[in-house]
Design a protein around this motif. Structure first.
Motif, short mmCIF file in Angstrom:
data_model
loop_
_atom_site.label_atom_id
_atom_site.label_comp_id
_atom_site.label_asym_id
_atom_site.label_seq_id
_atom_site.Cartn_x
_atom_site.Cartn_y
_atom_site.Cartn_z
N PHE A 93 -8.06 3.45 -8.94
CA PHE A 93 -6.76 4.12 -8.83
C PHE A 93 -6.62 5.24 -9.85
N LEU B 42 0.86 6.94 -6.62
CA LEU B 42 -0.27 7.85 -6.80
C LEU B 42 0.17 9.30 -6.67
N VAL C 14 -9.27 2.21 -3.38
CA VAL C 14 -7.88 2.12 -3.82
C VAL C 14 -7.06 1.53 -2.67
N ARG D 222 3.80 1.56 -1.44
CA ARG D 222 4.29 1.73 -2.82
C ARG D 222 3.21 2.34 -3.71
N LEU D 223 1.96 1.90 -3.52
CA LEU D 223 0.87 2.43 -4.33
C LEU D 223 0.62 3.91 -3.98
N THR D 224 0.77 4.25 -2.70
CA THR D 224 0.62 5.64 -2.27
C THR D 224 1.66 6.52 -2.94
N GLY E 285 0.82 -1.21 0.00
CA GLY E 285 0.00 0.00 0.00
C GLY E 285 0.84 1.25 0.00
N SER F 269 -3.37 11.79 0.26
CA SER F 269 -3.57 10.57 -0.54
C SER F 269 -4.41 9.54 0.19
N SER F 270 -4.55 9.67 1.51
CA SER F 270 -5.37 8.73 2.28
C SER F 270 -6.83 8.78 1.84
N GLU G 91 -4.33 1.69 -1.27
CA GLU G 91 -3.09 2.35 -0.89
C GLU G 91 -2.89 2.17 0.61
N LEU G 92 -1.97 2.92 1.20
CA LEU G 92 -1.57 2.67 2.59
C LEU G 92 -2.75 2.73 3.56
#
Length: 259
Positions: A116, A39, A196, A34-36, A32, A188-189, A198-199
């Motif tokens: 995403f 993004l 999505v 890495r995806l954050t 998550g 980004s949260s 993410e983190l």
């Protein structure tokens, strides 16, 4: 690497924390993370590209262009990012869903059905408004003598902007750009609310299955580490790019004292 991870889990357990939580969801948290980062990086780069024409339109002598740029900036700076994400995810999603067969024929439906990419669009449009104002402020902070000096050298307006105005404006705007990057990282949260992973999305999943508040504690620590790293790297970058200014400052002070 596996030995380090095992040792870290042992230290966590010895500290009285839930090492099983990290053992189970740690890899997902890192995925998550890495995806954050992906993004935020995509949004910042695409937003920077979009901010250039918006900033120029905002400073244009054309009233229509200036009004459109002002309206864009006012909307995306004046409404919550969460509302913008929902508006794009639901509104754009419904519109594209109505033309699903067309996008399937074009081979793009795999792209448009993933939350995403909607988050990337929303974040890009949002940060472009802020970056446009940052760039505009940097450009307008420069004295008119810069432009006049370029004209005196026989440069046309495009050369003056590209070789004289823009580099100095970006230098002046380094600190605000760093602040915007940190703000986008924390914002980004919001992407977790449109599915999505993410983190923060992974953190919510971990908490919903374990009801252990430590999931949020570890996520907060990861955010703190990222913000600290960005701030440190940005300080080094700023010092590196403005080193000629620091070298000139003692000479300027010595000259002032001599007079």
């Amino acid at each position: 690497m596996e030995t380090l991870w095992t040792g870290f889990l042992t230290l966590v357990g010895d500290a009285g924390l839930n090492s099983d939580l990290l053992a189970t969801y740690g890899p997902r948290l890192l995925a998550g993370l890495r995806l954050t980062l992906l993004l935020v990086a995509l949004a910042m780069v695409l937003g920077a590209l979009l901010s250039f024409p918006i900033a120029l339109a905002r400073m244009s002598h054309n009233a229509i262009l200036r009004g459109l740029a002002f309206g864009y900036i006012y909307f995306f700076r004046g409404t919550p990012l969460l509302a913008q994400v929902y508006l794009i995810y639901n509104g754009l999603g419904i519109f594209l869903g109505a033309h699903k067969s067309l996008f399937e024929d074009l081979g793009l439906w795999w792209l448009l059905r993933d939350g995403f990419y909607y988050a990337v669009i929303a974040f890009t449009l949002n940060t472009a408004a802020y970056q446009a104002e940052i760039l505009r402020g940097g450009i307008e902070s420069l004295p008119r003598g810069q432009t006049e000096g370029g004209l005196a050298l026989g440069l046309h307006s495009g050369q003056i902007f590209r070789k004289i105005i823009l580099p100095q404006a970006l230098m002046v705007s380094l600190r605000p750009y760093g602040n915007e990057l940190i703000l986008m990282l924390k914002a980004s949260s919001v992407a977790a609310l449109v599915a999505v992973p993410e983190l923060m999305g992974v953190t919510r999943l971990a908490f919903s299955r374990t009801f252990d508040f430590q999931a949020y504690m570890w996520t907060a620590i990861l955010y703190l580490i990222m913000v600290f790293a960005i701030a440190h790297v940005w300080n080094l970058l700023e010092k590196r790019l403005t080193r000629h200014l620091y070298r000139a400052m003692p000479q300027t002070a010595a000259t002032a004292q001599a007079h």
